[in-house]
Structures are given as C-alpha cells and as structure tokens.
Design a protein around this motif. Structure first.
Motif, mmCIF file in Angstrom:
data_model
loop_
_atom_site.group_PDB
_atom_site.id
_atom_site.type_symbol
_atom_site.label_atom_id
_atom_site.label_comp_id
_atom_site.label_asym_id
_atom_site.label_seq_id
_atom_site.Cartn_x
_atom_site.Cartn_y
_atom_site.Cartn_z
ATOM 1 N N HIS A 1143 23.633 33.250 -23.187
ATOM 2 C CA HIS A 1143 22.400 33.825 -22.648
ATOM 3 C C HIS A 1143 21.279 32.791 -22.642
ATOM 4 O O HIS A 1143 20.497 32.711 -21.686
ATOM 5 N N LYS A 1144 21.251 31.975 -23.663
ATOM 6 C CA LYS A 1144 20.242 30.917 -23.716
ATOM 7 C C LYS A 1144 20.456 29.907 -22.584
ATOM 8 O O LYS A 1144 19.506 29.436 -21.956
ATOM 9 N N ILE A 1145 21.716 29.590 -22.328
ATOM 10 C CA ILE A 1145 22.027 28.689 -21.206
ATOM 11 C C ILE A 1145 21.557 29.304 -19.894
ATOM 12 O O ILE A 1145 20.989 28.621 -19.032
ATOM 13 N N CYS A 1146 21.775 30.588 -19.711
ATOM 14 C CA CYS A 1146 21.330 31.260 -18.478
ATOM 15 C C CYS A 1146 19.824 31.123 -18.289
ATOM 16 O O CYS A 1146 19.350 30.885 -17.170
ATOM 17 N N LEU A 1147 19.087 31.273 -19.380
ATOM 18 C CA LEU A 1147 17.631 31.179 -19.275
ATOM 19 C C LEU A 1147 17.188 29.746 -18.976
ATOM 20 O O LEU A 1147 16.265 29.526 -18.181
ATOM 21 N N GLU A 1148 17.839 28.778 -19.586
ATOM 22 C CA GLU A 1148 17.396 27.396 -19.446
ATOM 23 C C GLU A 1148 17.803 26.761 -18.120
ATOM 24 O O GLU A 1148 17.066 25.961 -17.554
ATOM 25 N N GLU A 1149 18.981 27.134 -17.619
ATOM 26 C CA GLU A 1149 19.533 26.429 -16.458
ATOM 27 C C GLU A 1149 19.314 27.156 -15.144
ATOM 28 O O GLU A 1149 19.802 26.703 -14.117
ATOM 29 N N LYS A 1150 18.593 28.254 -15.157
ATOM 30 C CA LYS A 1150 18.427 29.026 -13.930
ATOM 31 C C LYS A 1150 17.753 28.218 -12.841
ATOM 32 O O LYS A 1150 18.140 28.270 -11.665
ATOM 33 N N GLU A 1151 16.761 27.450 -13.194
ATOM 34 C CA GLU A 1151 16.033 26.647 -12.221
ATOM 35 C C GLU A 1151 16.513 25.197 -12.181
ATOM 36 O O GLU A 1151 16.438 24.556 -11.147
ATOM 37 N N LEU A 1159 27.938 29.626 -13.607
ATOM 38 C CA LEU A 1159 29.061 29.688 -14.541
ATOM 39 C C LEU A 1159 28.714 30.527 -15.767
ATOM 40 O O LEU A 1159 29.515 31.358 -16.222
ATOM 41 N N ALA A 1160 27.528 30.280 -16.303
ATOM 42 C CA ALA A 1160 27.119 31.004 -17.512
ATOM 43 C C ALA A 1160 26.980 32.493 -17.247
ATOM 44 O O ALA A 1160 27.412 33.323 -18.048
ATOM 45 N N MET A 1161 26.408 32.838 -16.126
ATOM 46 C CA MET A 1161 26.250 34.253 -15.788
ATOM 47 C C MET A 1161 27.616 34.915 -15.598
ATOM 48 O O MET A 1161 27.852 36.052 -16.023
ATOM 49 N N TYR A 1163 30.478 34.024 -16.940
ATOM 50 C CA TYR A 1163 31.138 34.195 -18.231
ATOM 51 C C TYR A 1163 30.449 35.274 -19.062
ATOM 52 O O TYR A 1163 31.117 36.067 -19.750
ATOM 53 N N SER A 1164 29.136 35.310 -18.999
ATOM 54 C CA SER A 1164 28.412 36.312 -19.783
ATOM 55 C C SER A 1164 28.813 37.722 -19.367
ATOM 56 O O SER A 1164 29.030 38.594 -20.216
ATOM 57 N N GLY A 1165 28.916 37.925 -18.067
ATOM 58 C CA GLY A 1165 29.320 39.256 -17.603
ATOM 59 C C GLY A 1165 30.726 39.615 -18.059
ATOM 60 O O GLY A 1165 30.976 40.754 -18.512
ATOM 61 N N GLN A 1166 31.641 38.672 -17.961
ATOM 62 C CA GLN A 1166 33.010 38.951 -18.398
ATOM 63 C C GLN A 1166 33.075 39.151 -19.910
ATOM 64 O O GLN A 1166 33.845 39.982 -20.407
ATOM 65 N N LEU A 1167 32.260 38.397 -20.633
ATOM 66 C CA LEU A 1167 32.259 38.529 -22.092
ATOM 67 C C LEU A 1167 31.764 39.904 -22.516
ATOM 68 O O LEU A 1167 32.309 40.518 -23.444
ATOM 69 N N LYS A 1168 30.757 40.396 -21.827
ATOM 70 C CA LYS A 1168 30.268 41.741 -22.156
ATOM 71 C C LYS A 1168 31.344 42.790 -21.883
ATOM 72 O O LYS A 1168 31.471 43.777 -22.602
#
Length: 1552
Positions: A1143-1151, A1159-1161, A1163-1168
C-alpha cells in the motif's frame, strides 16, 4: 624508311646481287593487290633515287633499272612522277647544289620513258624550265591562270530548268522510267552524261534532280545509291546539296519529309557522306536540345511538388489543372527536330553505328523519349535478337510470329549466342532505357533471354574461361535489369503479366542481387528521367488516396486498387504504405488482407522495402525516454510476422538482416524474428501462461498445439515449412542460435552501455525469449538428421563458440532425445522382445550409449573441484531431461479430450451445419482425440522408462566428498538457478526435479537444506533478474512452495513422502549417514516450524526489496509475489505486513512510476482476495509450550542438533513478542485520530496474538500450569489472544507514556472480539480504566522521540554489519524454531545473528514507522509462551523498581540524560543499524547490561554464538568429536543456569 627497304649491301653489290634483289622486291610489291602497294613501291623508288642524289649510286645504273620498272604496272610512270615531285620539293630547299644537279640529271635521264604531260602536271615550273620541257616558267604560269579563269569563272552550263528545259526534261524522264527491267544504274549514268554534254547541264543541278527523284522513289535504294556513288565527284558537294534541302524545310510552316530523312540515312549508311558534314546543316542546335531537356526535368519536378502538396480542392484549382493538362498534351507534340528525324531513319534502315553517334550528342534518353525513335530502336532489337530468341527464349508451346530480316547487309548482325548480345544488343537496350515500355513484346523477349541465360549459367561443368565469360554476361544482364527492365516496368500501365514474367527472371538471381536492383529502382531510377519523376509523384498521390479510404470493410476493393497500382511501381507504393503503418499500427490488419492481389515480384519488393525501413539509419529504435522500443519498430515487426505468414515471400533476406544486426552487436531487431517465428510457426513465448496451459506444455506436440498456446496455431504447416527451408538453404539456423545466445550477455555488457536499465532488461528478455522460441521451432520442425548434423557437441558449443551453458544444453537437449529414441529403436529391432522389463533395460542401455560422450564432454565445462560433489552424470541428466520426461499431464489430456467431445456434441446438435461439414468436423475431432490418447499412452511409457533409468543412476549422482551444504551449493549454482529462469516450463521442471530427487531417496542429497537455501534469502536473486526472469523465478518458487505446502498441510502426507527419506535427515556430515535412526529425522511439528521460518524469510526479503526504492527490486519482487500468491502468504500477520508495504508503494509510485503503481495495485487487490485463506500463526504451526524437564534438548531433537532449534525458537519468539510490545507502546502514546498506515501497523502487530495483553495472559497461565498442565493446555486453546489484566500489568502500564496507553486501547478491543470471552473483556475494560489514570500521573516517564532512536540504531547496525558480514554463508539453521526452555541472549548476539541473514550494504529491512514489520532476530521467530511469561514477570518487576527510582526526577530532562548515558555505555561492537520502535524504560535498562556482563552471561553468549553458526561455518564444528562434546556441555550448562538466564532476559531487549 630507306634503311628499311634497300640495304647498303644492295648498293655496294649492285651488279652481283643488288639489282636482282631490288627488281625482285619491286615485282613482289607490284603483284600485291592491297591499298598499301603503291605506297611501298613509291618508297622503294624514292629510296633508290635518293641514293642517286646523294651520289652513292651511279646515274646510268639507276636510269636503266627505273626503265625496267615501267613494265611492272600501267601506272608506274605516274608513280615515278610522284616520287620526282617529292624530290623536287626537297631538293629545291637544299643548299648543296650538287644534289640539285644530280636530281635534274636523274629526271632528264628518265624523260624517254616518263611522259612529258605527267611531268608538267607534277613538277615545279622552274624545274620544267631547267629540263627543257618548257621555254619560260613565267609564261607558263600566266597561261595556267588564264585556263583556270576560263574553266571556273566563265559559265558554260545551264543551272536552271527554264534555261534548258528540254535537257532537264529528258533527264527527269530518264530517271523516272520503269526500273523493273534490265535497266541498271550504269546505263542510266551514261545517258545522264550524254544529256549533260548535249544540253550543257550543270552537274550539280543534275545531282540535285537525281536526289529529288530518289526522294520520290525512296524505295529504289538498289538503283539510286550506285548511281549517286558513280556520278558523285566529292562527298562535300553532296552534303551541301542535302544541307540546302534540309535548310529549306526549316521554315516555320514547313515540315521535313520523311523521304529526305531516308535519303540522308541511306547515303550515310553507304558512306557517301559523312555524319559530321551533314549534322551541321540540321536543326535545332545541340545547345537548344540540352536546355529543353533541363526544362522538362524542372517542369516534372514542379508537377511532382504540386501533387505532394496539401491543397484544399476547389473548382478553380480543378480548372487550372485541366488547362495545364491540355497544355502538356500540346507540348507532347514535339517540334520538327531534323536530328531526331534523321536518327529515326537511320534506325529504320539498321544503321546503328551512325544512330549511336547522334544519340551520344544528346542528353541521356532524350532521343528515345520520343515514341517513334523508341519504336524504331525496338524494331531493330527485335531483328537482332530473333535467332537467339528462337533458340533459347521461346517457352514451350509458344509459336510466335517470324520477323523478316533487314535486306541491308550492313545492319547489325543477328545474335546467334548469348556472347553475341554483347556486340550490339546490350548497348541498344541501354540507349533505349525506360522507353522499352513502348514494346511489351520486346520486354518479354529480353526477360526470357535472361531466363535462358540463367539456366545455362547455373548448369555445372564449365571451365575457367567459359566461367569468366558467363560472369561477364551475368553482370550485363543485371545492368540491363537495373537500367532498362525495371524503369520500363514503371512506365507500363499496370501490366501484371510483365511483372510475373520479370519475376521468372529475378527469382533465378540471389536475393542479394535482387535487393540491390530494388534499391537502385527505388532510390535512383526515379530521378533519371522527367517521365519517371512524374510517375513517382502520381503513384504517391494515388497511394494516399487509397490509404485514406482503407478500412476493414472495404479491404477487397481497396486491395484491387493497391494491386493495380503495385504492378508498375511497387517500391513507391510500399514505401508509403510502410510509412503509414509505422504511424498507425491499426492499419496492419487491413493492409495485410489487401495485399492478396499482388504479383510475386511485388511480394519480393515488399520484403525488400520492409528490410530497408527497418535499417533506416535516420530512425531511432528507442523512444525518447530511452526505456522502451519505438512503436514504429514494433509495428513493422508485427507486419513482418503477418505478411510473411500469409503470403509466399522469400525469408532469406530478412533472416540475413537479423543475423547481420546480431553480428554487429545490436539486438533490437530480434523483435522481428520473434514475430516471424510466432506467426509462421505458431510458437508463442510468454510467461503469462495459465496453470492449464503450463500443464499442457509438459505433454507431447499435439497436446501443446491444442492446449498450450493462447492463439490459434493451426494452418501453420506450410508457413513453418517455408521458414525451415529458408533457414536450411542459407545455413542460418545454427548461426542465429549462437548469436542470440552470445548476445544475451552482449546486451548487458556491450550493448547496454549508457542505456536505461529498464531497456537493457527488456532487450535481454527479448533476446532470451527469441532464443527459446527459435530453438523450440528448430527442435519441433527439423528432422533428426538435420538437427544432429547442424548442432555440434556440448563442449564445442561452450568452449569454441562461447555459448552459455544453459543455452548450449537448450540447443543440445532435443538432439539427445532424438538420439536416445533412435538408439532405443535400433536395440529393439535387433532383439525382438515384448517383455516390459527388457524394453526398459534396452532404454537404459541406449541412454548410456548416447549420454556417455556427453558425460565426458561436460567435464571440461567446470573446474575439477566441482566434480568432487556432483557427478558429470548427474549434471548431464539434469540438463538433458525435460518435464516431458518426468511426468504425464493426465489432467491436461483429459481436459482436451473432453473439449473435443463437447465440440462433437455441439456439431451434432447444430441444425444449421450441413451434413458434409458435420461429417468432416466430427472426423477431425475424433482423429484429434485418438492422437491425444495415443500420445498420452506413448508419454506414459516414456516416463516410466525414464524413472526407471533415474532409479538406477541415483546412487552415483552425488559424491559429497565435502559437506552436503557444499553439494547443495553447487547444485543450486550450476543447475537449479540457471535453469529455473530459462523458461517457464524449465522453472516447473526444476521444482519437480528437486522433488523427484527427494522421492528417489538419492544419497547425499539433503532436501531440507535445498529448500532452505532456496527460500532463506531471495533478495540477491530477485534483484539480479530481468522482468521475465522474475516471472519464471516466481513460478519456480510457487512450485517449490506447492510441494512444501502439501507436506505442511497433512501429517499423513508428510510421514508418507518425507518421514523416512534421507533428504529430511538433520545430520549434515561429509558423507551422508542416511541410515534409519528415527531420531535423526525432522518430525512433522518441527517441519511446520521450518515452513513458518521460510514464510518469514520470504516476507523479510520482500519487505526489504519493497523498501529499497530501486526500480528493479520493487518490480521484480512484486512480480515474484504475484506468482507465488497461491501458496504465500499463508500466515495472517505476514500477509498484513506485505499489504502495508505494498500500500505504501501504491501511494509513493502513483505519480512517479506508473508501471510500478500498476503492479502494486494488482498485487494488492489479489492479496486482499486471499486474506480469507490466511490463518493466524498459531494455526499455521503448533506452538506447544514445553514442559520443564531435565532431559537435554539435544535428545529431543535427535543427534547432531544440539538443542539449537529450541533455543533459537525461544529467542526469536521473544523478539517478536517484545517487538509487538514496543509497537503497542508506540501506538499508546499517539493521539486518538491516527492515520491509515498506523492503524494498519497496529493490526499487523497484534495479529499473531503476541501483544502486551497476551504477555499478561501468560503470567496467569504460568500459575495455572503449576496447578494443572491440562488446564493450561485447554486455556491456551480457548483464549490464545485474551487480554486479562493483573497487578503486574497495572504496574507495567504505569511506566508507559500516554502514547502507549492509546495504542493499547485500540488493540485490546480487536483482540477481545475474536479471542476473549465477554467476562474477560468486561474485566479488561475496568483494569484499563484504572491504568489510564496511573498513566496520566506518570506521563513524564515517556520514551525518547523516534527519530533520534532511528539515527542511533542506524549507526549501530552499520558497525555491526562490518563485524558480522562474513557470517552470511547460510542464514540461520535449517530447522524452524521449536519451543525451547531458554530465550536468553545478549543484544549483541541477537543483532549479529540478524545480520547473518542478509549482509547487503543497503539492507535496512525495517520500515520507518516500525509498527508492523516482521523482524528477524536470527531466522527463528516463534514465541515460547512459558518462557515469555516468566521473562515478562521479571521485566515488570524491574520496570516497577525503575519507575519508583525515577519519580523524583524531572520528567523530560532526566529522560534525555538517561538516553545519552545509555548510548555511551553500549559498546561499539554490539551495535547494529536496525531501526527499532521507541523504547520503554525497560529497554533502557537493557543497554546498561552489556557493560557489566557477568562471566556466566559471557559463557552463555559464546554458547549461543555456537548455536547460531551457519551450516557452512558449523561444518568444521560438527565433524569433530570435541566440538560435539562442547555443544552438549553448553546445552547442559544452559539447563542448569536457567534462572540466571531468565534474569538476563528481563534486561535484554531483542531488537529486530
């Protein structure tokens, strides 16, 4: 000259032999009939006379011999007079008078046989006077002047018809009579002479009338030409008369008649006049012609420029264009050009010599740009090539019309052989140039002659002389194709027949010659002539019109228009189409479909244009960001695959282009080869395969085709055959493989250079994927003989060609399989037997025969020390087998068969399908079912044979001269890791091979150690992978985790598959003790602990990679995590930790980096979605509390373990528990509104049930346990996470700051909802309320701020890493931690062992918020409830004392002083740069302990260091009896001094 004819001996011996020799010489010269006879006689006479003048020869002798010479020829007096004339001039200028006298005497002696009249004509008047032939020279000169005046200046003849009309009338009648009888030119000439003499006619006027009549009767060449030749006196006079005639027709309204051109041409042809004389009388001037040609080129370029300009259509512009077209049509009618008219006449009569001279005076192709001249030259060519065409050019069955040859004998000789073409035909064609388009029949004849020549050229058995001539002719034909045939095709009106005819010739040329011709045609030909400039502009304009309207719906009509336009100018059309495709890739489909109306030549030109576009040096193959391949290159690659698959285009040029780029060290264009192989052979290379597809890929070829690929791969038989033929015919199969294998490293070390790392990774993946794809194509399409003949042995591949080992085995692997099967078949045929056992033995024998040379060859690939542990047989077996050899995918076969059955049923139920089609489809599906079933049966038998072979070989695989750890290291380094990232199927193979080696009970192979090495630290492996390699590595880890998860999930499965297997022995000796001591085996519960440790290690490595900030680390670990998601994470707290970091990666790398964000999003969705399948830690592995016993731990865990797993487990569990305590302390001090990250962190911390409430719960459990062990066990199962409060907890809460209290309030309800009964929760709330009141009063004893702690611990970690970096050979012990009795270790030991898990300089694997990171104290991290409860009670007592001592101090100032003192007291060697949560007052006590450690503590520290020694280092310790005794003694000491250790634990803070 004299010395050359008359020698001095002749003069000296004149009487004896000289006179005779001289007379004989003159006789011989007189009898000769050539033109040089008179000159030779004159030279001989001149030399004789000169000897007389010099005084060397007597006068009388010379006179007598000259007199004798007069009888030799009739004109001998005239010849002698000429000699006297020359001597007269020479002697008159001499100063010696005697020589002049000698000359006069000689002439005077010859007067009696030389006529006076001749001498008077030739000699000077003064000489005549001295000889007495005239009286006075002066009078003689005057008489000559009078005679000349009378002859030339007094008119005595009639020049005009009216002056003597009768004479001229008779002359015209004489010339105009019927000439069909016996009338000849000689008879008529005599009549003309009579008329001239009778009527005193002017001879020039008579000649003019003869020409006039000849002009009217121009067909009577045989009569008039001899007449003029006999009548004419001087050629210059005839030229003047003809020039006057041409001049007369140069008036503005006059037009030169064709007959006059014919007369002039005929006279030129018969050499009656000279071209230079008549050319000056012709108009226009050459300067005017050159200017006109330049003007035409300029106008053509202007027209082309206007056609390419974007103009808004309007009525005015359309009207102007029409007017211009009319003007151009008028200008097409060329003015009266007499030079061109004469040229045409010359060509008509066959006078090529003079015609060529005229064309040389004009600009290139200016003359032949006039249709009449071009047709005249074509007609002459027809006549010249006719005999050769009839012999070697007429196709079978064709008749053709015969041509009448020219009657003119001086015309070019017809060609009888190909060598004769060099005489005139090739030069005529070069002058004709692009205007051969006016005569398509001649075009076809020339092309067919070229085909006939190529057949002779390609035939064998020629000597060197003939070969040189044939090579010269070949170059001539290539020049004709370049300068004549292709430009002429451009000017033809879409003649598809001529295009196919030309391809019949061009296909006999090598593609190198063809592409050179196409390049000249495209880039240079269109600038050589104004007509071609216009044609190019019109073609581009028409192409734009068509491409603007091309869609999927109108492919057919647009395709016809494209085909029509391409017949004449394919290069220009395709160049524009490709430029559009490079911009708009959605045009690829419609364009490919619309190309079905092209000719064979056009397809070949299309291939050239594609290659030229790919090789365009002006285009960058990377985008501006330098991280991705340009879209235009990707579009062209897609077009290549589609076009070459659908249409029969030769592939040699494209394949050679890719080969050349690889030779040059450039790998961008491998994208083209990848697309071509994928489209033409149907072989896809993708790492995004589903599990069903991966399973299908482990089967036979039929199963792969049906279930292994995404796209439809049917109907590729013909296209794949064409690709195979192109590779074999040009010997490009092996070179391409070797170049790709070498280029993989070249991408990184040579080509990578300054390129972005992301691009280098993509290029490496592209190169590798193309190699795998191309090698798969060769393996499946080449016959066994072809493959074996082309692929060298493995040692040659690696040592001579420097091919990487994985690629070399990849290329050799199909060869081994083919050879084994063929040898197996031979053995079966040699001895027929149906017994299965005998067949298996034969297969094993075949394998030994084939693989024995391979075993010997692989020895040279690695240093000798490698083979101390691994046998070459094992190495070769691993690299030579595939998944097809290890297992049969029954599910995949059944799935595909069921699909076919469903298709058959659907076909039967569909009433719309015709019966015949139903029958065909059913037959097809049934045949496929049978093939699949037969293939499954065949593979099953093959797998059984292979497994039997492996069973026989396994005992000799591993020598293990060193430790098992070294053996596993070499196996991982040389076998497992290189192959698991080679391809997706290889990744599965590696995991299954490890499982197979374990199942085979291979001696000296430690399965447990192998899995531990794979899972323990993946940071370096992940960081060094490319994107695609990460996917394969993730798939490999997933397969390994699947096996581990299966064993972990069920005790029965574990006992069955691992219980008595040597791979799960816990003794690591040099030579394996694989005997059956049950205590040496790892039991099920300990295995579950080990699996948890592996999961924790994966989490730790993942967190580290996610926190580095490096692009490749983050991308690769996200890919790996996505791949292993089905098997990891299984533990709830580990999953939550990952979720927080992602989640931290999603916030930092969005822009910043959108690809990482995606990729992070994902994986995050699949992980949930996988959260529901995660379990708490206590359910993942059973954390049983050990009962206090005097039995040594070493006996519980089997020999060789020395109680190490239990000890390490307790320490690690305590570390995790105290980490959770600290996280709770931190959260209690925070304000109530907390951010999302902090709340998530709190969840992760309490998820494993090890928070502060759980610590107080363990105190109560300790008391209950002393009463009844059974009650303790039941209470633990019911309320593992309950949070009951005690007095000890209240005292501990009083020492915590306000933030700690807040964190507890947030966590307690969560724990209570799931694990705490209602009564306990009510009690908990009451106690929490009282503790908050105490905290308010003691809030001043809070913790120091977190940043300063982070800086402090960061410095510690750096120093600690420097000291303990060499201990990272193997992280932790093999076994996962099991419950142990003691958990006492110093902070120094704890931090050093933590560093042993990872020694990277950039490794700071804790998160900055430190609230939810899973920490690793020494790779053991499970909590011992009993030991933790006791240590916690001691901690609370110490906290109480500390808080009482601190009440009288000031709150903030003294807290800072304590921190400062603590930092000073910590020894530098014990520091470790690991960020930790804010410390409680208890943790400050921890830092005072190391300074005053007791001997007992130091002894305990050394023992714990011994236990934590990695297996690599422990190797030397475990092999000696002394070390084993020392470890047992250490265990006993720890047992006896447990109470002291617990007291140490209360003051030791396990920091992660």
């Amino acid at each position: 000259m004299a010395t050359r004819i008359i020698s001095a001996d002749w003069i000296k011996n004149w009487e004896k032999s000289g006179k005779h020799e001289f007379v004989q010489l003159c006789k011989n010269l007189a009898y000769k009939t050539n033109d040089s006879t008179i000159k030779d006689i004159q030279a001989a006479l001149y030399e004789l006379c000169w000897h007389v003048i010099q005084g060397n020869f007597k006068l009388d002798l010379s006179a007598s011999v000259l007199c004798d010479m007069m009888d030799l020829r009739d004109d001998m007096p005239s010849i002698l007079a000429d000699v006297f004339s020359i001597l007269d001039i020479e002697t008159s200028s001499l100063e010696e008078k005697n020589k002049r006298d000698h000359y006069t005497q000689l002439v005077g002696a010859c007067l009696f046989f030389v006529p006076d009249a001749i001498l008077k004509e030739r000699l000077d008047p003064e000489t005549l006077e001295s000889l007495g032939l005239i009286k006075q020279a002066h009078q003689f000169n005057q008489k000559i002047v009078k005679i000349k005046t009378k002859l030339f200046y007094k008119q005595q003849k009639f020049n005009l018809l009216r002056e003597e009309n009768e004479g001229y009338a008779k002359l015209i009648t004489e010339l105009g009579q019927d000439l069909s009888g016996n009338i000849t030119s000689h008879i008529v000439l005599e009549s003309i002479k009579s008329l001239i003499g009778c009527f005193n006619l002017d001879p020039n006027r008579v000649l003019d009338i003869i020409l006039e009549v000849y002009e009217c009767r121009s067909d009577q060449d045989e009569f008039f030409l001899p007449l003029i030749k006999s009548y004419m006196c001087e050629p210059l006079t005839l030229c003047h008369i003809l020039g006057f005639k041409f001049k007369f027709n140069q008036e503005p309204n006059e037009e030169t008649p064709t007959s006059l051109y014919h007369i002039a041409a005929a006279l030129l042809h018969h050499n009656l006049i000279e071209l230079e004389d008549i050319y000056v009388h012709l108009m226009p001037l050459d300067v005017s012609i050159v200017e006109e040609h330049k003007r035409e080129i300029t106008e053509a370029k202007q027209i082309a420029r206007k056609l390419t300009m974007v103009v808004v259509p309007s009525e005015k512009t359309e009207d102007k264009e029409r007017e211009k077209e009319k003007e151009e049509e008028k200008n097409d009618k060329a003015p009266d050009n007499q030079k061109l008219g004469l040229l045409e006449a010359l060509l008509r009569i066959g006078d090529w010599h003079h015609a060529q001279s005229i064309m040389d005076q004009m600009p290139s192709f200016y003359a032949t740009s006039h249709k009449a001249i071009a047709l005249a030259l074509c007609q002459l060519l027809h006549l010249t090539v006719e005999p050769l065409y009839r012999r070697a050019g007429v196709p079978k069955g064709a008749k053709g019309c015969l041509l009448r040859p020219l009657k003119n004998k001086r015309a070019p000789r017809p060609a009888e052989s190909f060598e004769d073409l060099r005489r005139d035909v090739f030069s005529m064609l070069c002058y004709l140039g692009p205007h051969l388009s006016h005569d398509p029949i001649l075009f076809a004849k020339i092309v067919r002659l070229g085909k006939g020549f190529m057949k002779e050229y390609q035939s064998e058995g020629r000597n060197d002389n003939v070969k040189d001539k044939m090579d010269t002719l070949l170059s001539c034909f290539l020049s004709i194709a370049d300068q004549v045939l292709l430009p002429s095709l451009s000017l033809m009106e879409c003649n598809a027949c001529m295009s196919e005819e030309l391809w019949g010739l061009f296909k006999l040329f090598p593609y190198q010659h063809r592409y050179r011709l196409y390049g000249q045609w495209k880039n240079e030909t269109y600038t050589s002539h104004p007509l071609l400039v216009k044609v190019k502009a019109q073609t581009v304009d028409r192409a734009k019109y068509i491409m603007k309207r091309l869609t999927k719906e109108n492919v057919k009509p647009s395709g016809r228009q494209i085909g029509k336009l391409s017949h004449s100018n394919p290069t220009i059309l395709f160049d524009y189409i490709l430029s559009q495709i490079q911009w708009y890739d959605n045009l690829i489909g419609p364009v490919v479909d619309s190309l079905k109306y092209l000719t064979s030549l056009n397809y070949d030109v299309m291939a050239y244009c594609i290659i030229e576009a790919l090789a365009n040096p002006e285009k960058e193959k990377m985008k501006h960001d330098d991280t991705t391949i340009s879209s235009w290159l990707q579009s062209l690659a897609s077009l290549c695959g589609a076009v070459f698959r659908k249409y029969p285009i030769e592939l040699a040029g494209l394949l050679q282009y890719v080969t050349n780029t690889l030779k040059a060290g450039k790998s961008f264009d491998l994208l083209i080869l990848k697309e071509v192989v994928q489209k033409m052979a149907g072989i896809e290379i993708t790492d995004e395969m589903t599990s069903a597809q991966m399973e299908a890929m482990t089967g036979g070829e039929q199963l792969k085709a049906e279930g292994g690929y995404f796209g439809q791969i049917r109907n590729t038989k013909k296209s794949s055959q064409r690709l195979k033929d192109a590779l074999l015919d040009h010997d490009l199969a092996l070179p391409l493989c070797l170049l790709m294998a070498q280029q993989r490293n070249g991408v990184v070390f040579l080509e990578g250079g300054e390129k972005h790392l992301k691009l280098v990774g993509k290029l490496y993946d592209q190169c590798h994927d193309t190699l795998v794809q191309f090698g798969g194509f060769l393996a499946s399409n080449l016959s066994t003989e072809d493959y074996i003949k082309r692929v060298p042995s493995i040692d040659i591949l690696c040592n001579q060609f420097h091919t990487p080992h994985d690629a070399a085995f990849f290329l050799s692997r199909p060869m081994y399989g083919h050879q084994i099967l063929s040898k197996y078949d031979e053995l079966k045929k040699a001895e027929k037997s149906n017994r299965q056992q005998q067949k298996v033995h034969k297969y094993v024998a075949a394998c030994e025969l084939v693989m024995s040379p391979v075993h010997e060859a692989v020895v040279s690939l690695h240093p000798p020390r490698v083979w101390d542990d691994l046998r070459p047989q094992f190495y070769a077996t691993f690299w030579s087998l595939t998944m097809y050899d290890l297992a049969v995918p029954h599910n995949a076969y059944d799935r595909e068969v069921k699909k076919l059955q469903v298709q058959v049923k659907a076909i039967e139920e569909n009433p719309d399908v015709p019966m015949n089609k139903k029958k065909k489809e059913k037959e097809r599906c049934t045949a496929l079912q049978e093939k699949l079933q037969e293939e499954e049966k065949k593979q099953l038998e093959h797998v059984q044979r292979v497994l039997h072979r492996l069973k026989l070989e396994k005992d000799n695989w591993l020598l293990a001269k060193s430790t098992k750890n070294e053996t596993i290291t070499k196996f991982l380094q040389l076998c497992l890791f290189p192959r698991c990232i080679f391809s997706a199927i290889d990744a599965v193979y590696c995991a299954r091979f490890v499982e197979l080696v374990h199942q085979q009970k291979t001696p000296n192979f430690c399965t447990l150690l192998c899995y531990d090495r794979v899972f323990s630290d993946i940071i370096y492996t992940v960081a060094s992978c490319t994107e695609n390699e990460s996917r394969r590595y993730g798939r490999f880890l997933c397969c390994m985790l699947e096996t581990v998860t299966r064993w972990h999930s069920d005790r029965a499965v574990y006992e069955k598959e691992c219980g008595n297997y040597p791979g799960f022995l816990t003794i690591f000796r040099a030579t394996g003790f694989d005997g059956g001591n049950k205590a040496d085996q790892l039991d099920y519960e300990n295995f579950r602990h080990v699996v948890h440790k592996w999961h924790y290690k994966l989490t730790k490595a993942s967190v580290h990679c996610l926190e580095t900030g490096e692009y490749t680390h983050i991308r690769n670990i996200l890919i790996v995590l996505t791949k292993i998601l089905p098997c990891y994470p299984k533990v709830l707290n580990l999953g939550q930790a990952l979720e927080c970091r992602v989640h931290k990666i999603c916030l930092e790398e969005k822009e910043k980096r959108p690809d990482l964000y995606a990729l992070a999003m994902g994986y995050s969705g699949q992980l949930k979605g996988r959260k529901a399948h995660m379990v708490p830690e206590n359910e993942f592995h059973h954390k049983e509390q050990p009962v206090r016993s005097a039995t040594p731990v070493s006996q519980q865990n089997g020999p060789g373990t020395t109680a190490k797993p239990a000890t390490n487990a307790s320490k690690t569990e305590e570390g995790v528990s105290e980490d959770a305590d600290r996280a709770k302390d931190k959260s209690q001090g925070a304000a109530k509104p907390v951010n999302k990250a902090n709340s998530t962190a709190a969840k992760v911390t309490t998820s494993n049930g090890n928070g502060a409430p759980n610590s107080t719960k363990t105190i109560k459990e300790r008391d209950d346990k002393e009463k009844s062990g059974k009650e303790k066990k039941e209470k633990k199962e019911k309320t593992p996470g309950s949070t009951l409060e005690t007095k000890g907890e209240s005292r501990r809460e009083k020492q915590r700051d306000e933030r700690g209290a807040g964190g507890k309030e947030e966590r307690a309800p969560r724990e209570g909802k799931e694990k705490t009964p209602k009564a306990d929760r009510d009690k908990q709330k009451a106690e929490e309320k009282s503790s908050k009141e105490d905290n308010k009063a003691k809030a001043g004893n809070g913790e120091p701020k977190e940043p300063s702690r982070e800086r402090d611990t960061g410095a510690k970690e750096t120093k600690s890493k420097e000291k303990g970096g060499d201990r990272s050979a193997m992280s932790g012990s093999l076994k996962s931690p099991v419950p142990r009795l003691e958990s006492a270790e110093s902070e120094r030991d704890h931090k050093r062992r933590k560093l042993e898990t990872h020694t990277s300089p950039s490794h700071s694997s804790s998160v900055k918020d430190n609230s939810n990171e899973p920490k690793d104290s020494a790779s053991k991290h499970h909590i011992n409830y009993n030991s933790v409860a006791r240590s916690k009670s001691r901690e609370r007592e110490t906290d109480k004392k500390e808080s009482e001592n601190a009440r009288g101090r000031s709150k903030e100032k003294k807290t800072e002083d304590k921190d400062r003192k603590d930092r000073k007291r910590i020894p530098p060697t014990n520091t470790a740069r690991v960020p930790v949560p804010p410390q409680t007052p208890r943790s400050r006590l921890t830092k005072r302990r190391p300074r005053g450690q007791s001997p007992l503590a130091r002894r305990r520290e050394s023992l714990l260091n011994l236990r934590e020694t990695p297996p690599v280092a422990r190797r030397s310790l475990g092999t000696t009896k002394t070390n084993l005794t020392r470890r047992k003694r250490g265990t006993a000491v720890v047992e006896r001094m447990r109470k002291n250790i617990i007291s140490l634990l209360t003051s030791t803070d396990n920091v992660l």
